[in-house]
Scaffold this motif. Structure first.
Motif, short mmCIF file in Angstrom:
data_model
loop_
_atom_site.label_atom_id
_atom_site.label_comp_id
_atom_site.label_asym_id
_atom_site.label_seq_id
_atom_site.Cartn_x
_atom_site.Cartn_y
_atom_site.Cartn_z
N TYR A 138 0.85 -1.18 0.00
CA TYR A 138 0.00 0.00 0.00
C TYR A 138 0.89 1.24 0.00
CZ TYR A 138 -3.74 -3.21 1.07
OH TYR A 138 -4.63 -4.23 0.99
N SER A 139 0.31 2.38 -0.27
CA SER A 139 1.14 3.58 -0.49
C SER A 139 1.97 3.99 0.72
CB SER A 139 0.31 4.77 -0.94
OG SER A 139 -1.01 4.45 -1.11
N ASN A 140 1.63 3.53 1.93
CA ASN A 140 2.48 3.92 3.06
C ASN A 140 3.52 2.85 3.37
OD1 ASN A 140 0.79 2.00 4.01
ND2 ASN A 140 0.50 2.95 6.01
N GLY A 141 3.63 1.85 2.49
CA GLY A 141 4.68 0.85 2.65
C GLY A 141 4.24 -0.43 3.34
N ILE A 142 3.00 -0.49 3.82
CA ILE A 142 2.50 -1.73 4.42
C ILE A 142 2.35 -2.77 3.31
CG2 ILE A 142 0.47 -2.80 5.49
CD1 ILE A 142 0.07 -0.29 7.09
N PRO A 143 2.95 -3.96 3.49
CA PRO A 143 2.85 -4.96 2.43
C PRO A 143 1.42 -5.46 2.23
CG PRO A 143 3.94 -5.88 4.36
CD PRO A 143 3.82 -4.41 4.61
N ALA A 144 1.08 -5.74 0.99
CA ALA A 144 -0.24 -6.30 0.69
C ALA A 144 -0.13 -7.81 0.81
CB ALA A 144 -0.67 -5.88 -0.71
N ARG A 145 -0.63 -8.34 1.93
CA ARG A 145 -0.51 -9.78 2.19
C ARG A 145 -1.60 -10.56 1.50
NH1 ARG A 145 0.34 -8.24 8.32
NH2 ARG A 145 2.55 -7.76 8.17
N ASP A 146 -1.24 -11.77 1.06
CA ASP A 146 -2.21 -12.71 0.48
C ASP A 146 -3.03 -12.07 -0.65
OD1 ASP A 146 -1.52 -14.83 2.16
OD2 ASP A 146 -2.77 -14.03 3.76
N ALA A 147 -2.40 -11.15 -1.37
CA ALA A 147 -3.11 -10.53 -2.49
C ALA A 147 -2.89 -11.39 -3.73
CB ALA A 147 -2.59 -9.12 -2.72
N ARG A 148 -3.91 -11.42 -4.59
CA ARG A 148 -3.81 -12.25 -5.77
C ARG A 148 -3.06 -11.52 -6.89
NH1 ARG A 148 -8.76 -14.91 -9.05
NH2 ARG A 148 -7.82 -14.03 -10.90
N ILE A 149 -2.16 -12.25 -7.57
CA ILE A 149 -1.45 -11.66 -8.70
C ILE A 149 -1.63 -12.56 -9.91
CG2 ILE A 149 0.81 -11.11 -9.63
CD1 ILE A 149 1.56 -10.24 -6.81
N ASP A 150 -2.14 -11.99 -10.99
CA ASP A 150 -2.26 -12.73 -12.25
C ASP A 150 -1.16 -12.28 -13.18
OD1 ASP A 150 -4.59 -14.22 -11.62
OD2 ASP A 150 -5.79 -12.40 -11.89
N VAL A 151 -0.48 -13.27 -13.78
CA VAL A 151 0.61 -12.96 -14.70
C VAL A 151 0.15 -13.28 -16.11
CG1 VAL A 151 3.00 -13.41 -15.27
CG2 VAL A 151 2.25 -13.59 -12.90
N PHE A 152 0.23 -12.27 -16.99
CA PHE A 152 -0.18 -12.47 -18.37
C PHE A 152 1.02 -12.31 -19.29
CE2 PHE A 152 -3.90 -10.94 -16.15
CZ PHE A 152 -4.88 -11.83 -16.57
N SER A 153 1.01 -13.05 -20.41
CA SER A 153 2.06 -12.87 -21.41
C SER A 153 1.69 -11.69 -22.29
CB SER A 153 2.20 -14.13 -22.24
OG SER A 153 1.11 -14.22 -23.11
N LYS A 154 2.56 -11.41 -23.26
CA LYS A 154 2.32 -10.30 -24.18
C LYS A 154 1.03 -10.52 -24.96
CE LYS A 154 5.62 -7.69 -26.98
NZ LYS A 154 6.84 -7.90 -27.78
N LYS A 155 0.71 -11.81 -25.23
CA LYS A 155 -0.49 -12.12 -26.01
C LYS A 155 -1.71 -12.26 -25.11
CE LYS A 155 2.31 -14.37 -29.46
NZ LYS A 155 3.02 -15.63 -29.68
N ALA A 156 -1.63 -11.77 -23.89
CA ALA A 156 -2.75 -11.74 -22.94
C ALA A 156 -3.23 -13.11 -22.52
CB ALA A 156 -3.91 -10.92 -23.50
#
Lengths: 207, 209
Positions: free
Chosen positions: A52-70
């Motif tokens: 988050y903007s004050n530096g608190i880590p975003a725990r257990d947040a979901r991250i989706d990784v996409f290639s260039k071709k989506a």
């Protein structure tokens, strides 16, 4: 007349600054409902962190990784410190979408940048970026350093840089006092414009 | 409270924008020149309120103060919240320009509804009673706003139960704090500048006298 107007409305002018500034005293180091994501190629892996903007880590947040071709490559979660790591599977451009819940979302696009630099090739076809700087260095030059040694040497040099970049990118997402004051300025400006148009409208009406 | 860009479906965004345009129209029509400084002042208050993080419990919520805006401004809460959110989107990157409409609607609808409701409880004879009631109402207004956020996420295909649970749970401490702050401000204003409530609406003047 004018003095009376000033005296009467002085309370408003004063409180215009006082009330928001009073609120600010609660907590100047701001917490924002905004998430940031920062990721980089690190050898054969991609590392990154979400916060988050004050530096608190975003725990257990979901991250989706996409290639260039989506196409979706991964769907992973950040750890307790908001960090994550994955194997880019040889892709050189990746889009990362962070979803921290409650409608908070951030995206970033990372690239190895290798294509943009146009890697030079030596006379015998090797990838050989030092061609012009050191003519005596060829494929057959004896070198006692193993790849692992070079890697650890580079790590030694680059880790402080990585840390510095991480710090800078976090700082750039921080809200400064300047932002807040400029917001007040804009609101006063909007108020002035609004009153100007209202007075013009009213003087037209009375005419 | 601030929904980021790219989370919601297009129909939800359009609906939010539509509601906000209507609300802005009514709000701008109802505000006369005397009320403009008030709207601006409360817009500035709303603008910084979102920066104040209340560190109670595990949740990370910030003040919204939409209940206070509703009580003091009525329909004028729409322009005030719109301006505040617009500047937050541009200067702090909270929310975003495409979600400006739906975010304004989510926070301003409860403000207006509870503002109109709260006017019935304003009484100069019982300042403490009325400020407590208004504080409770403003806490409810914040919950209502959280519910609208959960609803907009639900209409965009997100799991409603999960979203609403998270949002409502996160806002329990902040609602309590906001209720106390609003009650304090109302008590102060009843003492120092009671005509501010009368100026909002001509009906209330008769009610108060």
């Amino acid at each position: 007349m004018f003095i009376r107007f000033l005296l009467k409305d002085f309370l408003w002018i004063r409180s215009f600054f006082l009330m928001p500034l009073f609120l600010l005293c609660f907590n100047v180091s701001s917490y924002a409902h905004r998430v940031n994501i920062f990721a980089w190629f690190d050898g054969e892996k991609v590392n990154g962190r979400a916060y988050y903007s004050n530096g608190i880590p975003a725990r257990d947040a979901r991250i989706d990784v996409f290639s260039k071709k989506a196409e979706r490559l991964y769907s992973l979660k950040t750890d307790h410190n908001g960090r994550f790591s994955f194997d880019p599977k040889g892709k050189d451009t990746l889009k990362l979408v962070l979803n921290a819940g409650m409608g908070h979302r951030a995206t970033t696009v990372i690239s190895t940048g290798l294509k943009a630099k146009k890697v030079q090739k030596g006379s015998n076809g090797d990838i050989y970026p030092l061609k012009n700087s050191n003519k005596s260095l060829t494929k057959d030059t004896p070198c006692n350093l193993s790849l692992k040694d070079i890697d650890s040497l580079l790590q030694l040099r680059l880790t402080p840089l990585e840390k510095e970049i991480e710090r800078l990118s976090m700082d750039s997402g921080r809200i400064t006092f300047k932002d807040i004051l400029s917001g007040f300025g804009y609101i006063m400006g909007i108020m002035g414009l609004w009153l100007y148009f209202l007075s013009r409208y009213q003087s037209k009406k009375t005419r | 409270m601030h929904i980021s860009e790219g989370v919601l479906a297009v129909p939800v965004l359009l609906a939010g924008a539509g509601v906000t345009v209507i609300g802005l129209g009514i709000g701008l029509k109802k505000i006369d020149a005397k009320k403009v400084p008030e709207v601006s002042l409360l817009s500035a208050t709303f603008f910084v309120a979102s920066l104040i993080h209340v560190p109670i419990g595990p949740s990370n919520a910030h003040l919204v103060l939409n209940g206070l805006l509703g009580v003091l401004l009525g329909w004028g809460a729409f322009p005030a919240i719109f301006i505040g959110l617009f500047l937050q989107a541009i200067l702090f990157q909270f929310g975003g320009l495409t979600t400006l409409g739906i975010n304004t609607a989510n926070m301003a609808i409860p403000a207006v509804v509870f503002g109109i409701l709260a006017k019935r409880f304003i009484s100069l004879k019982h300042p403490i009673f009325s400020s407590v009631i208004l504080g409770i109402l403003s806490a409810v207004a914040l919950f209502f706003a959280g519910l609208l956020v959960a609803l907009s996420l639900w209409f965009s295909g997100k799991s409603f139960l999960l979203a609403s649970k998270l949002i409502l749970l996160a806002h329990i401490p902040i609602a309590v704090v906001e209720g106390i702050i609003t009650a304090g401000i109302i008590r102060f204003l009843l003492k120092v500048k009671p005509e501010i409530f009368g100026l909002m609406d001509k009906d209330i003047k008769g009610f108060m006298e």
